[in-house]
Motif scaffolding. Sequence first.
Motif, PDB file in Angstrom:
ATOM      1  N   ALA A   1     -75.810-147.611  14.164  1.00 28.90           N
ATOM      2  CA  ALA A   1     -75.733-146.199  14.579  1.00 28.90           C
ATOM      3  C   ALA A   1     -74.304-145.751  14.873  1.00 28.90           C
ATOM      4  O   ALA A   1     -73.956-144.594  14.672  1.00 28.90           O
TER       5      ALA A   1
ATOM      6  N   GLN B   1     -82.113-133.325  10.847  1.00 27.02           N
ATOM      7  CA  GLN B   1     -81.947-133.390   9.380  1.00 27.02           C
ATOM      8  C   GLN B   1     -83.240-133.043   8.639  1.00 27.02           C
ATOM      9  O   GLN B   1     -83.193-132.496   7.543  1.00 27.02           O
TER      10      GLN B   1
ATOM     11  N   GLU C   1     -80.403-136.464  15.794  1.00 25.04           N
ATOM     12  CA  GLU C   1     -79.737-136.122  14.526  1.00 25.04           C
ATOM     13  C   GLU C   1     -80.726-136.232  13.363  1.00 25.04           C
ATOM     14  O   GLU C   1     -80.781-135.358  12.481  1.00 25.04           O
TER      15      GLU C   1
ATOM     16  N   PRO D   1     -72.147-137.428  11.533  1.00 26.25           N
ATOM     17  CA  PRO D   1     -72.954-136.362  10.927  1.00 26.25           C
ATOM     18  C   PRO D   1     -72.122-135.425  10.057  1.00 26.25           C
ATOM     19  O   PRO D   1     -70.994-135.086  10.408  1.00 26.25           O
TER      20      PRO D   1
ATOM     21  N   ILE E   1     -79.092-140.603  17.748  1.00 24.37           N
ATOM     22  CA  ILE E   1     -79.336-140.773  16.303  1.00 24.37           C
ATOM     23  C   ILE E   1     -80.713-140.241  15.928  1.00 24.37           C
ATOM     24  O   ILE E   1     -80.932-139.758  14.821  1.00 24.37           O
ATOM     25  N   TYR E   2     -81.642-140.296  16.877  1.00 23.16           N
ATOM     26  CA  TYR E   2     -82.981-139.765  16.591  1.00 23.16           C
ATOM     27  C   TYR E   2     -82.967-138.236  16.589  1.00 23.16           C
ATOM     28  O   TYR E   2     -83.634-137.602  15.783  1.00 23.16           O
TER      29      TYR E   2
ATOM     30  N   GLU F   1     -73.084-141.391   6.540  1.00 21.80           N
ATOM     31  CA  GLU F   1     -74.048-142.045   7.410  1.00 21.80           C
ATOM     32  C   GLU F   1     -74.250-143.482   6.946  1.00 21.80           C
ATOM     33  O   GLU F   1     -74.091-143.783   5.765  1.00 21.80           O
TER      34      GLU F   1
ATOM     35  N   ASP G   1     -72.483-137.985   3.277  1.00 24.30           N
ATOM     36  CA  ASP G   1     -73.481-137.053   3.799  1.00 24.30           C
ATOM     37  C   ASP G   1     -72.766-135.731   4.004  1.00 24.30           C
ATOM     38  O   ASP G   1     -72.098-135.535   5.001  1.00 24.30           O
TER      39      ASP G   1
ATOM     40  N   LEU H   1     -72.473-143.677  12.332  1.00 23.81           N
ATOM     41  CA  LEU H   1     -72.966-142.351  11.928  1.00 23.81           C
ATOM     42  C   LEU H   1     -71.925-141.276  12.233  1.00 23.81           C
ATOM     43  O   LEU H   1     -71.419-141.194  13.342  1.00 23.81           O
TER      44      LEU H   1
ATOM     45  N   PHE I   1     -90.496-140.905  13.892  1.00 19.93           N
ATOM     46  CA  PHE I   1     -89.395-141.681  14.487  1.00 19.93           C
ATOM     47  C   PHE I   1     -89.895-142.435  15.716  1.00 19.93           C
ATOM     48  O   PHE I   1     -90.656-141.893  16.524  1.00 19.93           O
TER      49      PHE I   1
ATOM     50  N   ALA J   1     -80.257-145.333  10.030  1.00 23.11           N
ATOM     51  CA  ALA J   1     -79.997-145.952  11.335  1.00 23.11           C
ATOM     52  C   ALA J   1     -81.239-145.946  12.215  1.00 23.11           C
ATOM     53  O   ALA J   1     -81.375-146.773  13.111  1.00 23.11           O
ATOM     54  N   VAL J   2     -82.161-145.000  11.954  1.00 18.41           N
ATOM     55  CA  VAL J   2     -83.371-144.965  12.776  1.00 18.41           C
ATOM     56  C   VAL J   2     -84.501-145.751  12.125  1.00 18.41           C
ATOM     57  O   VAL J   2     -85.635-145.718  12.584  1.00 18.41           O
TER      58      VAL J   2
ATOM     59  N   GLU K   1     -80.637-149.812  14.207  1.00 16.32           N
ATOM     60  CA  GLU K   1     -79.916-149.095  15.273  1.00 16.32           C
ATOM     61  C   GLU K   1     -78.533-149.710  15.543  1.00 16.32           C
ATOM     62  O   GLU K   1     -77.657-149.051  16.100  1.00 16.32           O
TER      63      GLU K   1
END
Lengths: 408, 559
Positions: free
Chosen positions: B194, A222, A218, B199, A215-216, B203, B244, B197, A204, B216-217, B191
């Motif tokens: 994002a 995962q 998360e 969780p 978000i990273y 997603e 998700d 998202l 990442f 998103a990443v 991004e």
Amino acid sequence: MAIHKITTLATTIALLAIDGGLAQPVKIGCLYPLSGPAGLYGRDSAIAIRLAQRRIESLRGAGYPELEIIVEDTRSKPLRSLQFARKFIDTDQVDFLCGVVSSGIALSITELARQTETFFIGTDHASPSLVSTELHPFYFRVSNDIRLSMLAGAKYIRDQYSVSAKPLRIAFIGPDYEYGYEAWEDLRWFLQENGVDFEVVGEFWPKLFETDYSIYVEALDQVQPDVIVDGHWGVDVVTLIKQAAQHGLLEKATFMNFDAGGNYEVLAQLGNDVPLGLVLSARHHVNWPPTQSNRDFVQAFHEEAGRFPSYAAEGAYSGILAIAEAVKAAGSAGDADAIRSALSSLKLKLPEDPEGFVSFMDPLSHQMMQAQAIGRTVVDNRFLPATRLLGGWSVYLPPRQWPETQRN
Amino acid sequence: MRLALTGLTLARRYLWGSLVAALIPLLIVAFLYDRYSVDLLDNLVRNRIDNQLESIAAKSENFIAVQTGRLESIVDLPDTTALFKQGVPAQITDQLLDLLLLEMESGDIYAVEFMDIDGNVIQTIPPTRQRARPYDYTTLPFVPHGKAEIIGPEPPRSGRPGWFLIRMPVILNQEIVGFVSLRMRLSSLTEQVAGLLKPDLYEPRVVVFDRINLTAVGTAAEPGTAIARSRHIMPGWRIDLVEDGDLFSEPRTQVRYQLLLIAAISAISVTVLFIRMSQRVTRYLLPLSEGARAISNGDFTNPVPEDGPGEMGALAQAFNRMRVQLERMISSRVDMERRAALGNIAAGIAHEVRNPLTTVAATLYGLKQGERDSERREMYNIVSEEIIRVDQTIAEFLKYAKPNEAVIEIVQLRHIFKSTKTLLSAAAHEKGGEISLIGDSSIELLIDPAHLRQILLNLTLNAIQAIAPSGHVSLRAHRPGKVVEISITDDGSGMDEESVGKALRPFFTTRPGGTGLGLPITNQLVEANGGTMIIESSCGHGTVITLRFPTDFDRSNQS
């Protein structure tokens, strides 16, 4: 205000140097961010430069040159850095460029140094490119680079996980620029070299100086890693550790940062928020090595600044000492070949050197070879405001030569 | 049995009817509410997602527009055009270099690349020599976007992040002489999504030509089940929301299922409650039904349990009262009819037998007076005695058929006891036995004194007749509570159980020469004064006759 003070400081240093009485002082132009997200690195460096200069002045009788040092605030901006470097070369006519925290900026500066044949002494940035693909005869680096950090990190992982039955699930997160890419590339290379059975479960690349890693974090959660290797530095490590800890990620995986995560500045900023058991290292530690030289340096810095030094301070300190040693050995700053020769064979006893070890320059890569100590975060209140420091050290001495990888 | 079933069916029918009446609205309300909440939820989620998708799509478009604007500014610079002039070595001026460095400080642009007309890279800023050039762009998606072209994306690979190119042609003299492209950080675009998202629910994905899925990443992802899609932000590029995890774990959906569960539990509880009520009502109604059936068969002896709750218990008590009252009424009715019949017979006997008998007796008396023959006189005497005996029997019979009404007054029981003893002591002595009086001498009674005297004479005489020589008859009186209890006890021959049962029937007698009317008449007199008479006897051990009279006897109670 801080910038103004530092600029005044720089000017004062310059005036003091001129007042020293030597006809031809050695002019050094230093590029550091004195403000912005990496500002503390520059401010610490400027103070360490002052300490180094005092030390050299105290040794003037032993043949050390007079130093005229100018520090400019780059604010970590590439163009601003480049323009100051041009000014140093064109207007100030410096003998040496020094400093630069960001590897991305250092790549631009080293290109300018190459074109203008000006010595550039790297004190902080750590990208291996500068001492390999981008290397030129006028570039030398006195601080540890990430390749040596990653070599030590790979050995640490090998030592810690050699008995694991399943492949180690490793996820990497690092800043999205050359420094981050090379850290990850070198770590993978050294893990393979050291026979570590591992599996990459995620890579990442958040932007440098990102402020929201949610978000990273998360995404890291995962992929369910056993180990998270972080390649960030400075405020980025602080932000990431805070957000990852809040998410609960640091309880699920072991967090490691081998190059800059254990920096005193990071630990001081996090205070009690540093989870225990993080595996971190840095290019210099306030509590390691337990030598008189290191204690003196840390103490002198604290007396000067009223705070304890980040690793950038020791890097800048080393840079000034290296220049003084090289000029002393070469006789003057005017003979480029002699300076290069002196730098190439430089041996310098630095505060970060453990007992029985002396930092030495690798003549091929122009990279200073230094020991790397990796520790885990423990409670330690001796260096407030940091309440967690590193302990349980694993020390890795450097190889005799700067290691080549498949990449270059 | 049919009655019982009919009654129970009715109760059940009411209960089941009530159950259905309660459940149907509950189920309808639950169903309608559920449909309403599902629709509302869908609309809310759908609207929210659509709004968010639209907002994020606009943001992403804007991001591309800003970069394209930057590129256009670079392309339009004379210093840029000069790079592509034929015959001149490509050399970037310091001004252009500074501008490019400035443009790249945001971190969204990795590099600015200058390419010739064939796609060969002439210059890269920042200058790096390490990367292999050129990339093979032919395998990457390629779409025109306004004046620019979008090439890529190239997802993260080999420890390097993903990127895409925004390329724009450099036009000199209305001819394309080369290209300038921005090598963009792919994550800077991904991004942007994002904010979508969520969780463990859904997603966002940036999808390019349905075959490249990016998180998103900015990492490559497997295709997922899209629950919503944005419009195209560039040709072939869009944003998907993919599932998700479990959508049902969404808090609002959970609330919906909780409500449905509560409705179901309510329905089940109501059903169970009604079944239990039905069973309980049936349990209390069944004995009533059986009791009613027994009464219809003439059996008044079985009371129904009165332990039911509320109205059920009251109903059972009322039923039992009704049963007792009915029994009394029927019994009284029979008695009245029997007495009416006896009255008629008695009137007939009095007229047809007693009157001629009076004539016969008077005639006989005349004949006896004129008769000298002693043998005949003796015969007249015998006939005369028999006429008297027949007359007494008729008199008894008439007394039974038409008893005298009680005339109540306060009576000192001890006086009646004493006179009874005085009258019968001779008879007792004659039998060789004796009479004793026991009890509270202060007892007073509200009673017809002639009746009481008659009652005690009859019973005591019966007792004397039952005892053996040196037998014993006792009259005992006491007052336990609000009654006066008088018992006449003898230690005579006693009666068997069958005889006790029949003792009160008229004309039943075990004694030769008895009329069988003494005890029935006595019983009549007792009842006429509000009392009861109980006969207890066993063969060889004697008999106890117990009389109970209320102390506050009210004539109105006689009926």
